[in-house]
Design a protein around this motif. Structure first.
Motif, PDB file in Angstrom:
ATOM      1  N   PRO A 164       0.491  -1.384   0.043  1.00 25.61           N
ATOM      2  CA  PRO A 164       0.166  -0.208  -0.135  1.00 25.61           C
ATOM      3  C   PRO A 164       0.672   0.964   0.228  1.00 25.61           C
ATOM      4  CG  PRO A 164      -0.024  -1.158   2.390  1.00 25.61           C
ATOM      5  CD  PRO A 164       0.988  -1.807   0.969  1.00 25.61           C
ATOM      6  N   GLN A 165       1.919   0.962  -0.338  1.00 24.06           N
ATOM      7  CA  GLN A 165       3.107   2.355  -0.038  1.00 24.06           C
ATOM      8  C   GLN A 165       3.520   2.975  -1.302  1.00 24.06           C
ATOM      9  OE1 GLN A 165       4.269   2.963   2.524  1.00 24.06           O
ATOM     10  NE2 GLN A 165       2.819   1.799   3.494  1.00 24.06           N
ATOM     11  N   ALA A 166       2.297   2.590  -2.980  1.00 21.43           N
ATOM     12  CA  ALA A 166       2.871   2.991  -4.058  1.00 21.43           C
ATOM     13  C   ALA A 166       2.578   4.734  -3.983  1.00 21.43           C
ATOM     14  CB  ALA A 166       1.865   3.118  -4.790  1.00 21.43           C
ATOM     15  N   ASP A 167       3.752   5.071  -4.880  1.00 26.19           N
ATOM     16  CA  ASP A 167       3.882   6.166  -5.498  1.00 26.19           C
ATOM     17  C   ASP A 167       4.287   7.642  -3.721  1.00 26.19           C
ATOM     18  OD1 ASP A 167       2.961   5.988  -7.748  1.00 26.19           O
ATOM     19  OD2 ASP A 167       0.494   6.127  -6.708  1.00 26.19           O
ATOM     20  N   GLN A 168       5.140   6.919  -3.274  1.00 24.63           N
ATOM     21  CA  GLN A 168       5.394   6.894  -1.883  1.00 24.63           C
ATOM     22  C   GLN A 168       6.835   7.666  -1.878  1.00 24.63           C
ATOM     23  OE1 GLN A 168       7.400   6.042   2.947  1.00 24.63           O
ATOM     24  NE2 GLN A 168       5.241   5.592   2.721  1.00 24.63           N
ATOM     25  N   GLU A 169       7.240   8.711  -2.249  1.00 28.96           N
ATOM     26  CA  GLU A 169       8.469   9.572  -2.498  1.00 28.96           C
ATOM     27  C   GLU A 169       9.502   9.580  -1.644  1.00 28.96           C
ATOM     28  OE1 GLU A 169       7.669  12.969  -5.297  1.00 28.96           O
ATOM     29  OE2 GLU A 169       6.506  11.108  -6.861  1.00 28.96           O
ATOM     30  N   PHE A 170      10.804   9.222  -2.040  1.00 21.50           N
ATOM     31  CA  PHE A 170      12.018  10.018  -1.092  1.00 21.50           C
ATOM     32  C   PHE A 170      13.101  10.954  -2.309  1.00 21.50           C
ATOM     33  CE2 PHE A 170       9.721   5.955   0.559  1.00 21.50           C
ATOM     34  CZ  PHE A 170      10.689   6.141   1.887  1.00 21.50           C
ATOM     35  N   ASN A 171      13.323  12.052  -1.332  1.00 20.61           N
ATOM     36  CA  ASN A 171      14.225  12.886  -1.654  1.00 20.61           C
ATOM     37  C   ASN A 171      15.434  13.239  -0.998  1.00 20.61           C
ATOM     38  OD1 ASN A 171      12.363  13.747  -4.518  1.00 20.61           O
ATOM     39  ND2 ASN A 171      11.164  13.953  -3.108  1.00 20.61           N
ATOM     40  N   PHE A 172      16.564  12.894  -1.383  1.00 20.19           N
ATOM     41  CA  PHE A 172      17.873  13.173  -0.213  1.00 20.19           C
ATOM     42  C   PHE A 172      19.025  13.820  -0.787  1.00 20.19           C
ATOM     43  CE2 PHE A 172      17.193   8.209  -0.623  1.00 20.19           C
ATOM     44  CZ  PHE A 172      18.506   8.265  -1.121  1.00 20.19           C
ATOM     45  N   ILE A 173      19.663  13.875   0.039  1.00 22.33           N
ATOM     46  CA  ILE A 173      21.039  13.795  -0.377  1.00 22.33           C
ATOM     47  C   ILE A 173      21.997  13.290  -0.003  1.00 22.33           C
ATOM     48  CG2 ILE A 173      22.580  15.684  -1.210  1.00 22.33           C
ATOM     49  CD1 ILE A 173      20.700  17.867  -1.418  1.00 22.33           C
ATOM     50  N   GLY A 174      22.701  12.408  -0.919  1.00 25.67           N
ATOM     51  CA  GLY A 174      24.255  12.188  -0.303  1.00 25.67           C
ATOM     52  C   GLY A 174      24.925  11.500  -0.609  1.00 25.67           C
ATOM     53  N   VAL A 175      25.482   9.941  -0.871  1.00 23.38           N
ATOM     54  CA  VAL A 175      26.551   9.009  -1.412  1.00 23.38           C
ATOM     55  C   VAL A 175      27.361   9.431  -1.663  1.00 23.38           C
ATOM     56  CG1 VAL A 175      25.826   7.437  -2.795  1.00 23.38           C
ATOM     57  CG2 VAL A 175      24.268   7.883  -1.936  1.00 23.38           C
ATOM     58  N   PRO A 176      28.109  10.009  -0.927  1.00 21.75           N
ATOM     59  CA  PRO A 176      29.713  11.132  -0.950  1.00 21.75           C
ATOM     60  C   PRO A 176      30.629   9.895  -1.576  1.00 21.75           C
ATOM     61  CG  PRO A 176      29.141  10.660   1.091  1.00 21.75           C
ATOM     62  CD  PRO A 176      28.448   9.903   0.784  1.00 21.75           C
ATOM     63  N   THR A 177      31.539  10.792  -2.433  1.00 19.65           N
ATOM     64  CA  THR A 177      32.122  10.007  -3.387  1.00 19.65           C
ATOM     65  C   THR A 177      33.676  11.223  -3.142  1.00 19.65           C
ATOM     66  OG1 THR A 177      33.620   8.563  -4.920  1.00 19.65           O
ATOM     67  CG2 THR A 177      32.265  10.114  -5.275  1.00 19.65           C
ATOM     68  N   ARG A 178      34.734  10.267  -2.592  1.00 16.33           N
ATOM     69  CA  ARG A 178      36.314  11.355  -2.880  1.00 16.33           C
ATOM     70  C   ARG A 178      36.363  10.771  -4.420  1.00 16.33           C
ATOM     71  NH1 ARG A 178      38.537  13.663   1.151  1.00 16.33           N
ATOM     72  NH2 ARG A 178      38.522  12.601   2.890  1.00 16.33           N
ATOM     73  N   VAL A 179      37.522  12.205  -4.976  1.00 17.81           N
ATOM     74  CA  VAL A 179      37.503  12.501  -6.185  1.00 17.81           C
ATOM     75  C   VAL A 179      38.852  12.181  -6.681  1.00 17.81           C
ATOM     76  CG1 VAL A 179      36.733  13.512  -9.495  1.00 17.81           C
ATOM     77  CG2 VAL A 179      35.114  13.086  -7.171  1.00 17.81           C
ATOM     78  N   GLY A 180      39.050  11.186  -7.185  1.00 17.09           N
ATOM     79  CA  GLY A 180      41.094  11.218  -7.876  1.00 17.09           C
ATOM     80  C   GLY A 180      40.985  12.209  -8.680  1.00 17.09           C
ATOM     81  N   GLN A 181      42.482  13.289  -8.307  1.00 14.04           N
ATOM     82  CA  GLN A 181      42.980  14.630  -8.873  1.00 14.04           C
ATOM     83  C   GLN A 181      43.899  14.366 -10.005  1.00 14.04           C
ATOM     84  OE1 GLN A 181      41.345  18.006  -8.297  1.00 14.04           O
ATOM     85  NE2 GLN A 181      39.745  15.934  -6.890  1.00 14.04           N
ATOM     86  N   ARG A 182      44.428  13.086 -10.307  1.00 17.45           N
ATOM     87  CA  ARG A 182      45.582  12.633 -10.821  1.00 17.45           C
ATOM     88  C   ARG A 182      45.449  12.570 -12.190  1.00 17.45           C
ATOM     89  NH1 ARG A 182      49.046   7.105  -8.362  1.00 17.45           N
ATOM     90  NH2 ARG A 182      47.138   6.795  -9.283  1.00 17.45           N
ATOM     91  N   ARG A 183      46.777  13.231 -13.331  1.00 16.23           N
ATOM     92  CA  ARG A 183      45.757  13.104 -14.657  1.00 16.23           C
ATOM     93  C   ARG A 183      46.020  11.600 -15.054  1.00 16.23           C
ATOM     94  NH1 ARG A 183      49.370  17.122 -17.734  1.00 16.23           N
ATOM     95  NH2 ARG A 183      48.343  16.737 -19.217  1.00 16.23           N
TER      96      ARG A 183
END
Length: 409
Positions: A164-183
């Motif tokens: 019975p949970q159809a169309d229940q929405e979740f909006n969030f910000i997360g799931v971090p990751t570093r980004v390498g700086q080496r060429r």
């Protein structure tokens, strides 16, 4: 000690938590912003508990991305998000928006494009079933004039799609990751001449390389993340002329393979037979999949892998030092392959199985267009090529999937 929880009680509790989370989210989202400087740490990507949202999906990025400049003059950040559905309800991802410095970074991933890059384990999709898992293959692009962020987070729009949970929405910000700086490491072309097609190349959609996430001894590796299968078109833009199952039909079979770098031979396989082209062989193992091959240590953390070579053609031995441009052997059709080609990639360790693929760029090549019909290519028909796409002279760039390149003499 707590008494065991019945399945019904467990499901009720999970759905209740999800409902409460949605209420809290609806009240708080208008006030929530994430201020994250591009030089921030992962701790700074975690919101205060008062703003946190209970979500049905748990996600993680195992391998932080490293940028590579493609032939489209865009930087590419290719990485994978592991997803586990922690509820009994089916969940659909509607949008993923990479973010840096508190702002959207690159285009959002949604619709048919998102669906094409989401692989639900066990099949099915695009919804992730209750208790199921998936991989989302990301390719975030940005212009050379934009600074590479040190950290990425992601905005998600999710929806429960089970009653019975159809169309229940979740909006969030997360799931971090570093980004390498080496060429990305620069290498020389491993082949010579025109008409080489970068088959199964970077970076999307999911192909035989991009999707090759291997669980080896319980650890998931992605050795072929940036791998390329090089095949060559003849003067008539055909991959082969004659019977598809004869190696003699492929004019480039037996072409010399050159070392893309200087280094030391730290791994090899020889003596495996040529396969009959036209179909993948049966009975191959993970140990024989690369066929006759070489692994060359370039430096600490960079190893070059050359696969599917002709048996008996290797011209170097274990422990030998090689120089850039030196002939290593001949292009063949050994191992897990359905047609002659050179499989080439750079990895972070000496094992073709227990390593992760790293980005690389070629010092120079000429773009001759891009194949527009892969089915025509592999069937031996005259291959349609968009001669204006990815054409021209390139330096320090990675060829992109199905680009046709001339490596010169």
């Amino acid at each position: 000690m707590l008494s065991p929880m019945t399945p019904l009680r467990r499901r009720t509790l999970l759905l209740t938590i999800a409902s409460l989370a949605a209420v809290v989210l609806a009240l708080s989202m208008a006030l929530v912003t994430l201020s994250l400087a591009s030089g921030g740490s992962e701790d700074e990507a975690i919101r205060p508990d008062a703003e946190a949202v209970l979500t049905p999906l748990g996600m993680e990025i195992e391998n932080p991305p490293n940028p590579v400049l493609g032939a489209d003059d865009k930087y590419h950040l290719a990485y994978e998000i592991t997803i586990v559905n922690q509820t009994p309800s089916q969940v659909t991802i509607d949008q993923v928006q990479p973010r840096a410095g508190g702002e959207p970074f690159g285009a959002p991933l949604e619709g048919a494009e998102l669906e094409s890059l989401l692989r639900v384990n066990g099949g099915g999709g695009p919804a992730i079933p209750g208790g199921g898992s998936a991989l989302l293959f990301m390719d975030v692009t940005y212009d050379p004039g934009v600074a590479t962020p040190k950290l990425l987070t992601h905005g998600f729009n999710l929806a429960l799609s089970d009653p019975p949970q159809a169309d229940q929405e979740f909006n969030f910000i997360g799931v971090p990751t570093r980004v390498g700086q080496r060429r990305a490491i620069e290498v020389a072309p491993p082949l010579r001449g025109p008409g080489w097609v970068a088959a199964n190349g970077c970076c999307s959609p999911i192909n035989a390389h991009r999707g090759a996430t291997l669980s080896i001894d319980g650890t998931v590796r992605v050795p072929e993340r940036f791998a390329i299968d090089f095949v060559q078109l003849n003067a008539d833009d055909r991959l082969f002329e004659g019977p598809i199952d004869l190696l003699s039909s492929y004019a480039y079979f037996g072409e010399e393979i050159h070392s893309a770098t200087a280094g030391k031979v730290v791994g090899l396989q020889d003596g495996l037979p040529e396969q009959t082209p036209g179909a993948l062989p049966t009975g191959e193992t993970i140990q024989t999949a690369g066929g006759n091959h070489l692994v060359i240590r370039i430096d600490k953390g960079h190893y070059a892998f050359y696969a599917h070579m002709q048996p008996g053609s290797l011209r170097v031995g274990l422990g030998d030092r090689v120089r850039t441009g030196q002939v290593l052997g001949l292009l063949g059709n050994s191992g897990n392959t359905d047609g002659p080609h050179l499989h080439f990639h750079i990895m972070d360790g000496p094992s073709p199985l227990q390593s992760n693929g790293l980005p690389f760029v070629y010092s120079k090549f000429t773009g001759q267009g891009r194949v527009t019909d892969e089915a025509a290519l592999v069937s031996g028909e005259v291959t349609p090529i968009d001669r204006d796409s990815l054409a021209g002279e390139f330096r320090d760039r990675m060829p992109l999937g199905l680009q046709v390149v001339d490596f010169g003499d």
